[in-house]
Scaffold this motif. Structure first.
Motif, PDB file in Angstrom:
ATOM      1  N   THR A  64     -13.454  -1.081   3.783  1.00 27.27           N
ATOM      2  CA  THR A  64     -13.036   0.287   3.461  1.00 27.27           C
ATOM      3  C   THR A  64     -12.916   1.131   4.724  1.00 27.27           C
ATOM      4  O   THR A  64     -11.951   1.891   4.896  1.00 27.27           O
ATOM      5  N   PHE A 111      -7.189   2.658  -2.093  1.00 27.04           N
ATOM      6  CA  PHE A 111      -7.534   2.958  -3.486  1.00 27.04           C
ATOM      7  C   PHE A 111      -8.252   1.766  -4.126  1.00 27.04           C
ATOM      8  O   PHE A 111      -9.273   1.933  -4.798  1.00 27.04           O
ATOM      9  N   CYS A 112      -7.705   0.575  -3.925  1.00 25.25           N
ATOM     10  CA  CYS A 112      -8.309  -0.625  -4.519  1.00 25.25           C
ATOM     11  C   CYS A 112      -9.734  -0.846  -4.013  1.00 25.25           C
ATOM     12  O   CYS A 112     -10.638  -1.182  -4.790  1.00 25.25           O
ATOM     13  N   PHE A 115     -12.115   2.013  -5.608  1.00 26.38           N
ATOM     14  CA  PHE A 115     -12.305   2.247  -7.036  1.00 26.38           C
ATOM     15  C   PHE A 115     -12.301   0.996  -7.919  1.00 26.38           C
ATOM     16  O   PHE A 115     -12.570   1.108  -9.121  1.00 26.38           O
ATOM     17  N   VAL A 217      -2.240  -0.536  -7.252  1.00 29.39           N
ATOM     18  CA  VAL A 217      -2.993   0.384  -8.107  1.00 29.39           C
ATOM     19  C   VAL A 217      -2.808   0.040  -9.573  1.00 29.39           C
ATOM     20  O   VAL A 217      -3.790  -0.083 -10.334  1.00 29.39           O
TER      21      VAL A 217
END
Length: 230
Positions: A64, A111-112, A115, A217
């Motif tokens: 991340t 995003f992946c 979340f 997403v």
């Protein structure tokens, strides 16, 4: 390209709005040129494979942070590009005055990571980096593949490209399942969702939703829902 006046020829716009014909050798050369250009773009696209690799080797925190840093640097470069201060290679002509696809690509990966469950994030990013590469290479030599530049709501890519994308994503999910341990219904749903995100143009405020964001997403969220339901 459209069919020209003679057999085995294709017409393309010429100067003054006239159309000129291409002979079969010219058509083959044009296809080869477009394929080579797309391969150069997708070589950069494949750099996204580092995301699932870092996630698997070093964990979510490292991956991340790496992607967040890459996004921050890319946003600075993109800001400079849009100001006309620098020029970045392989940016499409239609992206000259708007945010380029690589920003959406990195944002989709981030995003992946933020979340989604780790193994679903791995598969979602693989569908983006590998699946979209397969679709892009097929679209570089087939007609009517670039539905987003036409700005037609719910415009769809040809069925041949949709079939290639779905088959490729399903194979990716199957091969990756040895690592991700995702069940067949989960990666099947992911393949279908990635194919829909790639093949259908969604227009928001006059702009097509970039599939570099929607593929990971949408496929990731669908896989997460199916996995939770099983």
């Amino acid at each position: 390209m459209r069919a020209g006046g003679g057999k085995g020829e294709m017409g393309i716009p010429g100067k003054g709005g006239c159309r000129r014909s291409l002979s079969p050798p010219d058509i083959a050369a044009d296809w080869q040129s477009r394929l080579i250009l797309e391969m150069r773009r997708k070589a950069i696209h494949l750099s996204g494979l580092s995301v699932p690799l870092f996630l698997l080797l070093f964990g979510r925190g490292f991956a991340t942070g790496f992607v967040a840093l890459a996004l921050a640097v890319s946003l600075i470069l993109e800001w400079q590009r849009l100001k006309g201060r620098i020029r970045l290679p392989e940016v499409r002509a239609q992206e000259e005055h708007k945010v380029a696809s690589f920003i959406y690509y990195i944002a989709g990966c981030l995003f992946c990571l933020l979340f989604l469950p780790e193994m679903i994030a791995v598969n979602a990013v693989l569908l983006l980096s590998l699946g979209d590469t397969i679709s892009g290479l097929a679209g570089s030599v087939l007609a009517n593949a670039d539905v987003r530049s036409r700005r037609v709501l719910w415009g769809c890519k040809p069925l041949s490209i949709i079939a290639i994308m779905f088959s490729g994503c399903l194979l990716i999910g199957y091969l990756a399942s040895g690592i991700t341990r995702l069940s067949f219904p989960v990666y099947l749903a992911g393949a279908a969702a990635a194919t829909a995100a790639d093949g259908v143009c969604i227009i928001i405020n006059g702009m097509g939703l970039d599939d570099n964001f929607s593929i990971p997403v949408f496929s990731g969220l669908v896989m997460a829902v199916v996995a939770a339901a099983l």
